[in-house]
Motif scaffolding. Structure first.
Motif, PDB file in Angstrom:
ATOM      1  N   LYS A   1       6.396 -75.813  -7.829  1.00 27.22           N
ATOM      2  CA  LYS A   1       7.759 -76.356  -7.736  1.00 27.22           C
ATOM      3  C   LYS A   1       8.037 -77.055  -6.406  1.00 27.22           C
ATOM      4  CE  LYS A   1      10.039 -72.094  -6.248  1.00 27.22           C
ATOM      5  NZ  LYS A   1      11.032 -71.078  -6.581  1.00 27.22           N
ATOM      6  N   ARG A   2       7.311 -76.633  -5.386  1.00 19.80           N
ATOM      7  CA  ARG A   2       7.549 -77.251  -4.079  1.00 19.80           C
ATOM      8  C   ARG A   2       6.862 -78.612  -3.982  1.00 19.80           C
ATOM      9  NH1 ARG A   2       9.485 -73.534   0.316  1.00 19.80           N
ATOM     10  NH2 ARG A   2      10.073 -71.683  -0.810  1.00 19.80           N
ATOM     11  N   PRO A   3       7.365 -79.462  -3.101  1.00 22.39           N
ATOM     12  CA  PRO A   3       6.781 -80.800  -3.009  1.00 22.39           C
ATOM     13  C   PRO A   3       5.390 -80.818  -2.369  1.00 22.39           C
ATOM     14  CG  PRO A   3       8.676 -80.598  -1.542  1.00 22.39           C
ATOM     15  CD  PRO A   3       8.589 -79.326  -2.289  1.00 22.39           C
TER      16      PRO A   3
ATOM     17  N   ARG B   1       8.544 -77.892 -11.829  1.00 22.93           N
ATOM     18  CA  ARG B   1       8.792 -76.467 -12.022  1.00 22.93           C
ATOM     19  C   ARG B   1       8.921 -76.066 -13.485  1.00 22.93           C
ATOM     20  NH1 ARG B   1      14.577 -75.855 -12.710  1.00 22.93           N
ATOM     21  NH2 ARG B   1      14.394 -73.629 -12.439  1.00 22.93           N
ATOM     22  N   ALA B   2       8.501 -74.844 -13.743  1.00 20.08           N
ATOM     23  CA  ALA B   2       8.734 -74.261 -15.056  1.00 20.08           C
ATOM     24  C   ALA B   2      10.159 -73.732 -15.035  1.00 20.08           C
ATOM     25  CB  ALA B   2       7.744 -73.145 -15.312  1.00 20.08           C
ATOM     26  N   SER B   3      10.980 -74.175 -15.990  1.00 18.83           N
ATOM     27  CA  SER B   3      12.375 -73.738 -15.967  1.00 18.83           C
ATOM     28  C   SER B   3      12.685 -72.738 -17.073  1.00 18.83           C
ATOM     29  CB  SER B   3      13.307 -74.942 -16.076  1.00 18.83           C
ATOM     30  OG  SER B   3      13.031 -75.653 -17.255  1.00 18.83           O
ATOM     31  N   ALA B   4      11.761 -72.574 -17.996  1.00 17.28           N
ATOM     32  CA  ALA B   4      11.945 -71.600 -19.065  1.00 17.28           C
ATOM     33  C   ALA B   4      10.654 -71.465 -19.858  1.00 17.28           C
ATOM     34  CB  ALA B   4      13.060 -72.055 -20.009  1.00 17.28           C
TER      35      ALA B   4
ATOM     36  N   LYS C   1       8.919 -74.936 -20.494  1.00 16.44           N
ATOM     37  CA  LYS C   1       9.669 -76.173 -20.245  1.00 16.44           C
ATOM     38  C   LYS C   1       9.345 -76.570 -18.819  1.00 16.44           C
ATOM     39  CE  LYS C   1      12.707 -75.965 -23.868  1.00 16.44           C
ATOM     40  NZ  LYS C   1      12.989 -77.067 -24.784  1.00 16.44           N
TER      41      LYS C   1
ATOM     42  N   GLU D   1       9.926 -79.156 -15.700  1.00 22.37           N
ATOM     43  CA  GLU D   1      10.846 -80.156 -15.159  1.00 22.37           C
ATOM     44  C   GLU D   1      10.239 -80.884 -13.972  1.00 22.37           C
ATOM     45  OE1 GLU D   1      15.160 -78.137 -16.058  1.00 22.37           O
ATOM     46  OE2 GLU D   1      14.780 -79.265 -14.228  1.00 22.37           O
TER      47      GLU D   1
ATOM     48  N   GLY E   1      13.946 -84.546 -12.860  1.00 27.92           N
ATOM     49  CA  GLY E   1      14.994 -84.731 -13.848  1.00 27.92           C
ATOM     50  C   GLY E   1      14.526 -84.855 -15.289  1.00 27.92           C
TER      51      GLY E   1
ATOM     52  N   VAL F   1      12.523 -83.250 -18.533  1.00 28.68           N
ATOM     53  CA  VAL F   1      12.030 -81.972 -19.058  1.00 28.68           C
ATOM     54  C   VAL F   1      10.995 -82.242 -20.139  1.00 28.68           C
ATOM     55  CG1 VAL F   1      12.680 -79.762 -20.089  1.00 28.68           C
ATOM     56  CG2 VAL F   1      14.311 -80.984 -18.648  1.00 28.68           C
TER      57      VAL F   1
ATOM     58  N   GLU G   1       9.171 -64.210  -5.969  1.00 25.67           N
ATOM     59  CA  GLU G   1      10.374 -64.407  -6.780  1.00 25.67           C
ATOM     60  C   GLU G   1      10.151 -63.964  -8.226  1.00 25.67           C
ATOM     61  OE1 GLU G   1      10.131 -68.109  -4.140  1.00 25.67           O
ATOM     62  OE2 GLU G   1      11.269 -68.657  -5.916  1.00 25.67           O
TER      63      GLU G   1
ATOM     64  N   LYS H   1      10.021 -65.196 -11.234  1.00 24.78           N
ATOM     65  CA  LYS H   1      11.074 -65.518 -12.207  1.00 24.78           C
ATOM     66  C   LYS H   1      10.538 -65.737 -13.617  1.00 24.78           C
ATOM     67  CE  LYS H   1      14.999 -66.476 -11.539  1.00 24.78           C
ATOM     68  NZ  LYS H   1      16.239 -65.692 -11.569  1.00 24.78           N
TER      69      LYS H   1
ATOM     70  N   VAL I   1      17.551 -76.649 -21.437  1.00 18.52           N
ATOM     71  CA  VAL I   1      16.610 -75.630 -21.005  1.00 18.52           C
ATOM     72  C   VAL I   1      16.995 -74.317 -21.659  1.00 18.52           C
ATOM     73  CG1 VAL I   1      15.826 -76.593 -18.822  1.00 18.52           C
ATOM     74  CG2 VAL I   1      17.968 -75.351 -18.910  1.00 18.52           C
ATOM     75  N   LEU I   2      15.979 -73.507 -21.958  1.00 18.25           N
ATOM     76  CA  LEU I   2      16.244 -72.259 -22.658  1.00 18.25           C
ATOM     77  C   LEU I   2      17.067 -71.305 -21.800  1.00 18.25           C
ATOM     78  CD1 LEU I   2      13.039 -71.210 -24.585  1.00 18.25           C
ATOM     79  CD2 LEU I   2      15.311 -71.626 -25.482  1.00 18.25           C
ATOM     80  N   THR I   3      16.605 -71.120 -20.584  1.00 20.28           N
ATOM     81  CA  THR I   3      17.337 -70.243 -19.695  1.00 20.28           C
ATOM     82  C   THR I   3      18.318 -71.112 -18.928  1.00 20.28           C
ATOM     83  OG1 THR I   3      15.380 -68.919 -19.462  1.00 20.28           O
ATOM     84  CG2 THR I   3      17.114 -68.574 -17.845  1.00 20.28           C
TER      85      THR I   3
ATOM     86  N   TRP J   1      20.623 -72.543 -16.215  1.00 20.95           N
ATOM     87  CA  TRP J   1      20.725 -72.504 -14.770  1.00 20.95           C
ATOM     88  C   TRP J   1      21.532 -73.708 -14.393  1.00 20.95           C
ATOM     89  CZ3 TRP J   1      18.599 -76.585 -12.021  1.00 20.95           C
ATOM     90  CH2 TRP J   1      17.787 -77.431 -12.782  1.00 20.95           C
TER      91      TRP J   1
ATOM     92  N   ARG K   1      22.549 -76.821 -11.393  1.00 20.16           N
ATOM     93  CA  ARG K   1      22.277 -77.492 -10.128  1.00 20.16           C
ATOM     94  C   ARG K   1      23.542 -77.567  -9.283  1.00 20.16           C
ATOM     95  NH1 ARG K   1      18.557 -81.661 -12.598  1.00 20.16           N
ATOM     96  NH2 ARG K   1      16.501 -80.863 -12.147  1.00 20.16           N
TER      97      ARG K   1
ATOM     98  N   GLY L   1      13.364 -66.606  -0.744  1.00 27.17           N
ATOM     99  CA  GLY L   1      13.224 -65.955  -2.046  1.00 27.17           C
ATOM    100  C   GLY L   1      13.260 -64.439  -2.008  1.00 27.17           C
TER     101      GLY L   1
ATOM    102  N   VAL M   1      15.892 -63.310  -4.283  1.00 22.03           N
ATOM    103  CA  VAL M   1      15.575 -63.531  -5.695  1.00 22.03           C
ATOM    104  C   VAL M   1      14.838 -62.321  -6.260  1.00 22.03           C
ATOM    105  CG1 VAL M   1      14.325 -65.023  -7.319  1.00 22.03           C
ATOM    106  CG2 VAL M   1      15.449 -66.026  -5.328  1.00 22.03           C
ATOM    107  N   SER M   2      13.929 -61.762  -5.454  1.00 26.71           N
ATOM    108  CA  SER M   2      13.077 -60.677  -5.952  1.00 26.71           C
ATOM    109  C   SER M   2      13.826 -59.368  -6.160  1.00 26.71           C
ATOM    110  CB  SER M   2      11.905 -60.457  -4.988  1.00 26.71           C
ATOM    111  OG  SER M   2      12.360 -59.921  -3.769  1.00 26.71           O
TER     112      SER M   2
ATOM    113  N   GLU N   1      18.043 -68.058  -8.198  1.00 21.98           N
ATOM    114  CA  GLU N   1      16.807 -68.809  -8.353  1.00 21.98           C
ATOM    115  C   GLU N   1      16.678 -69.813  -7.229  1.00 21.98           C
ATOM    116  OE1 GLU N   1      16.174 -71.119 -11.921  1.00 21.98           O
ATOM    117  OE2 GLU N   1      14.072 -71.405 -11.385  1.00 21.98           O
TER     118      GLU N   1
ATOM    119  N   ASP O   1      12.962 -75.145  -4.927  1.00 18.10           N
ATOM    120  CA  ASP O   1      12.460 -75.651  -3.655  1.00 18.10           C
ATOM    121  C   ASP O   1      13.290 -75.054  -2.516  1.00 18.10           C
ATOM    122  OD1 ASP O   1      10.975 -76.916  -1.770  1.00 18.10           O
ATOM    123  OD2 ASP O   1      11.864 -78.891  -2.065  1.00 18.10           O
TER     124      ASP O   1
END
Lengths: 398, 102
Positions: free
Chosen positions: A35-37, A122-125, A137, A139, A142, A144, A159, A161, B20-22, B24, B26, B57, B60-61, B69, B72
């Motif tokens: 997810k990070r650049p 990133r995986a968002s779901a 999913k 992303e 922008g 998906v 994290e 998640k 998105v399923l979950t 969230w 922005r 994070g 988050v944990s 969440e 970045d």
């Protein structure tokens, strides 16, 4: 990036990189998303790894070795210093990595082996079908995309998640998160070849403070304190700033990184239908030392090996993937985590006086093997009454 | 009895993705818990001090609700945050605060 892979890996740290590399080496198609650049920055890590541990995976390369360690010191709450040296003078016992380059190297190797890599992605779901994880999913900027995979390997760090979205509780108990901060410091007086660990409830409640040399006059100076002890005015940064002001008043911090390190037991189960959980996300950090680089590489590689077998058999159900869970739990790593969990539980309950007593009992140790285990064995040898206090635990150490 | 209401505090200017399923967001959407005590409304909400946050994070944990969440360098607070304050306690830098408003 394609829409379908044999294995989809979430996270580009050591666990994810080894999973991706191993998967493609086993003939699978694999994609790693980070997810990070950028891979490797910022790294929330003290960067220490044992010599043997690293050699199990790769030969050290000066490109990503910051410093070589020949010894370690433990400073008691009262300031008394215990020096640990390798049985063989000058023998290397460990390395301080430069993880910015190390992590990049690992991902580069995965890419070179044939894995697809996507950063700032990133995986968002999860994509779920009849209780099976079938992909994620994804992303990016922008957009998906549904990416399906036979197996998803969660390597998304502390994290964790992704597994949570799949219905697995990855919450770390407050008392078992090490709230951490680290400075990379320059222009400080240090022993370039020895790590230093400071213990004590005044200095780092239920945790420790570390100095890990990065080279001449430079080191990672960091701290981890129990989440239970963290509060306004008594945060990890407060403790670290106090230490730095006193110990390195003229030092310069060239980096400030916060972090969380889990010191709980690993997840009860690290697989589900179509899902495998590795590294920090699986909570396989060593609960005593907070070390996780080796454990991440080990579980990442193992997960991909088992995934390859299961995909080959056409069955990626939890039942089949359990081979991964059982293998790491019964491995040396799994047993060490369990043993060190108990030791940590014992140590955090000790008052400073007791820690002083233990550390004073051994002022200088020449260890044949530079491991936590041999250190503990020595400490127990010179403190026979610890045997009684440790009970069954002492037996497991011997 | 408690009611929940959403407050959009700040927008980052990104478009909102709905498929998105979950879920969230922005947007810096924070949950506001309104506990009715007679005629008084006690509200609490989680504030992220973005100038202090080290986007590490750690919070988050430990979140028991899975309501945080890190995307970045941006910490998102989901609408189901209960303002329990666990995250604020463990934050190594002190970037989180449960703000109580009367």
């Amino acid at each position: 990036m394609k829409n379908k892979y044999d294995v989809l890996i979430i996270g580009g740290g050591p666990a994810g990189a080894f999973a991706a590399k191993t998967a493609v080496e086993k003939g699978l198609s694999a994609c790693l998303v980070e997810k990070r650049p950028a891979i490797g920055a910022p790294v929330r890590c003290a960067e220490g790894i044992g010599k043997e541990a690293l050699h199990e995976f790769m030969d050290p390369d000066p490109k990503w070795i910051s410093a070589e360690m020949t010894g370690a010191s433990i400073v008691a709450p009262d300031g008394f210093l215990m020096k640990l040296e390798s049985g063989l003078a000058g023998n290397k016992v460990g390395y301080i990595l430069d993880r910015k380059f190390f992590d990049r190297e690992l991902v580069w190797k995965a890419a070179e082996a044939g894995a697809d890599i996507a950063v700032k992605t990133r995986a968002s779901a999860p994509i779920m079908e009849n209780g099976f994880v079938k992909g994620a999913k994804i992303e990016c900027c922008g957009t998906v995309t549904n990416v399906t995979a036979d197996v998803v390997i969660a390597a998304d760090g502390v994290e964790s998640k992704f597994s949570r979205w799949c219905g697995i509780d990855t919450t770390v108990p407050v008392s078992e998160i090490m709230s951490s901060v680290q400075y990379v410091m320059a222009d400080i007086d240090i022993d370039t070849h020895s790590t230093v660990f400071y213990l004590g409830n005044e200095i780092a409640p239920q945790g420790y403070l570390w100095i890990f040399p990065k080279g001449e006059r430079s080191a990672n100076v960091g701290i981890g304190i129990s989440g239970k002890k963290s509060r306004e005015g008594h945060r990890a940064k407060d403790y670290l700033d106090r230490f730095v002001k006193k110990t390195f008043p003229h030092g310069k911090s060239i980096e400030c990184i916060a972090g969380g390190v889990s010191v709980c037991r690993p997840l009860d189960c690290t697989v589900a239908d179509g899902l495998m959980i590795t590294g920090d996300a699986a909570r396989v950090v060593d609960p005593l030392t907070g070390g996780g680089i080796y454990n991440s590489m080990y579980t990442g590689r193992l997960a991909a090996q088992v995934a390859a077998e299961c995909i080959g058999k056409g069955d990626v159900s939890k039942k089949e993937l359990m081979v991964y869970d059982k293998t790491w739990r019964t491995s040396k790593m799994g047993k060490t985590i369990e043993r060190n969990y108990h030791i940590k539980e014992y140590l955090i309950k000790q008052p400073d006086e007791k820690l002083n007593e233990i550390i004073h009992s051994v002022s200088k140790l020449n260890l044949k093997e530079f491991t936590t285990l041999s250190l503990l064995t020595e400490i127990i040898r010179v403190n026979p009454k610890l045997m009684l206090e440790l009970g069954a635990l002492a037996a497991s150490i011997r | 009895m408690s009611l929940c209401t959403l407050a959009v505090v700040e927008s980052t200017g990104h478009s909102h993705s709905s498929d998105v399923l979950t879920s969230w967001n922005r947007f810096n959407i924070v949950i506001v818990n309104i506990k009715e005590t007679g005629h008084q409304h006690n509200q609490s909400m989680l504030k992220v001090h973005r100038d202090i946050c080290g986007y590490c994070g750690c919070c988050v944990s430990v979140c028991p609700e899975g309501a945080l969440e890190l995307i970045d360098a941006y910490l998102c607070v989901e609408k189901w945050c209960t303002s329990c304050g666990i995250c604020a306690k463990v934050c190594p830098l002190g970037a989180l605060e449960v703000a109580h408003e009367k």
